[in-house]
Design a protein around this motif. Sequence first.
Motif, PDB file in Angstrom:
ATOM      1  N   PHE A 104       1.091  -1.293   0.089  1.00 45.23           N
ATOM      2  CA  PHE A 104       0.314   0.293   0.078  1.00 45.23           C
ATOM      3  C   PHE A 104       1.129   1.042   0.146  1.00 45.23           C
ATOM      4  CE2 PHE A 104      -2.837   3.363   2.287  1.00 45.23           C
ATOM      5  CZ  PHE A 104      -3.258   3.151   1.368  1.00 45.23           C
ATOM      6  N   TYR A 105       1.726   1.248   0.367  1.00 40.24           N
ATOM      7  CA  TYR A 105       2.611   2.101   0.863  1.00 40.24           C
ATOM      8  C   TYR A 105       3.515   2.792  -0.399  1.00 40.24           C
ATOM      9  CZ  TYR A 105       6.040   5.699   3.188  1.00 40.24           C
ATOM     10  OH  TYR A 105       6.756   6.499   3.592  1.00 40.24           O
ATOM     11  N   ASP A 106       3.826   1.664  -1.181  1.00 41.63           N
ATOM     12  CA  ASP A 106       4.863   2.209  -2.665  1.00 41.63           C
ATOM     13  C   ASP A 106       3.134   2.388  -3.722  1.00 41.63           C
ATOM     14  OD1 ASP A 106       6.709   1.189  -1.082  1.00 41.63           O
ATOM     15  OD2 ASP A 106       7.111  -1.453  -1.834  1.00 41.63           O
ATOM     16  N   ASP A 107       2.353   1.776  -3.327  1.00 38.92           N
ATOM     17  CA  ASP A 107       1.377   1.877  -3.978  1.00 38.92           C
ATOM     18  C   ASP A 107       1.017   3.602  -3.783  1.00 38.92           C
ATOM     19  OD1 ASP A 107       1.125  -0.144  -5.953  1.00 38.92           O
ATOM     20  OD2 ASP A 107      -0.634  -1.102  -4.652  1.00 38.92           O
ATOM     21  N   GLY A 108       1.189   4.346  -2.971  1.00 32.19           N
ATOM     22  CA  GLY A 108       0.773   5.522  -2.629  1.00 32.19           C
ATOM     23  C   GLY A 108       1.837   6.582  -3.171  1.00 32.19           C
ATOM     24  N   LEU A 109       3.079   5.638  -3.040  1.00 29.85           N
ATOM     25  CA  LEU A 109       4.105   6.405  -3.353  1.00 29.85           C
ATOM     26  C   LEU A 109       4.136   6.919  -4.552  1.00 29.85           C
ATOM     27  CD1 LEU A 109       7.174   7.711  -1.260  1.00 29.85           C
ATOM     28  CD2 LEU A 109       7.867   5.142  -1.952  1.00 29.85           C
ATOM     29  N   ALA A 110       4.155   5.496  -5.735  1.00 28.53           N
ATOM     30  CA  ALA A 110       3.902   6.200  -6.638  1.00 28.53           C
ATOM     31  C   ALA A 110       2.848   6.520  -7.299  1.00 28.53           C
ATOM     32  CB  ALA A 110       3.957   4.992  -7.888  1.00 28.53           C
ATOM     33  N   TYR A 111       1.674   7.245  -7.009  1.00 24.34           N
ATOM     34  CA  TYR A 111       0.535   7.555  -6.816  1.00 24.34           C
ATOM     35  C   TYR A 111       0.838   9.029  -6.204  1.00 24.34           C
ATOM     36  CZ  TYR A 111      -3.919   9.788  -8.005  1.00 24.34           C
ATOM     37  OH  TYR A 111      -5.366  10.364  -7.819  1.00 24.34           O
ATOM     38  N   MET A 112       1.506   9.654  -5.504  1.00 21.26           N
ATOM     39  CA  MET A 112       1.885  10.441  -4.418  1.00 21.26           C
ATOM     40  C   MET A 112       3.434  11.561  -6.232  1.00 21.26           C
ATOM     41  SD  MET A 112       4.064  11.422  -1.503  1.00 21.26           S
ATOM     42  CE  MET A 112       5.246  10.746  -1.985  1.00 21.26           C
TER      43      MET A 112
END
Length: 253
Positions: A104-112
């Motif tokens: 979840f963190y990595d998906d959010g990081l990419a979206y950010m």
Amino acid sequence: MFMFVGITLAFVFIIIAMVIGGGLGAFIDVPSFLIVIGGTAAATIAKFPPKDMGKGFKTAMLASKGRKDVSDLNQLVDVTEELLKKTRKEGLISIEGQTSGNDFYDDGLAYMLAAPDARALERYLSDQIQNVINQAQRGKAVLDAMADAAPAFGMIGTVIGLILMLGNLDDPSTIGPSLAVALLTTLYGAIIANAAFIPMAEKISSWQATTVHEREMIAICLMYIKNGESPMIMREAVKPYLTHDFYKLPEVA
């Protein structure tokens, strides 16, 4: 995983007790099985679309799976601090390709990195968390309905068996089968509700609480990175999320 171990053990102990008590044959009755299992399935389909029944069990399986990605919240805060220090010096683009080990963190990081502003990121993270809540609540509602229906149909079977028995008292050969229906339907309903459906529903509830807790903290971390806030302020903001070991998910051995 532990959920299925517990459910399996419950059935194993019950079956062993039946065998020791006189054999499984006395506890097998097809009419009783049809009343409880068929009635429970039919009542649940009447409340929910058939596909939701499958999703309820699928959510229970998801909730019982061990984690392969990083779930240590302290470790994720340390990663956030390092990313914050880097972005405050070199800008957001400097952390492109960085990973935390948490999905979840990595998906959010990419979206950010692609999001036009903090509000878009906040909306994305909020939607992802709400999706977990919706999935868990729907799955738990299905299993709760099945846990309520199984004992109820057990009682219906008991009444049917007693009526059959009382209506044929002049024929002793029918008393035994009718009494078996009366007692076994209650037994079947109690077993599948308490040994299977209720544990599954409670597992989903526990999974929802733990997952939402983790994702809310990750969302705060990502918002602090997006806004370029101080690492010290970030640590103070997430401190309440680090005080409960209760929320730690089991890891895959």
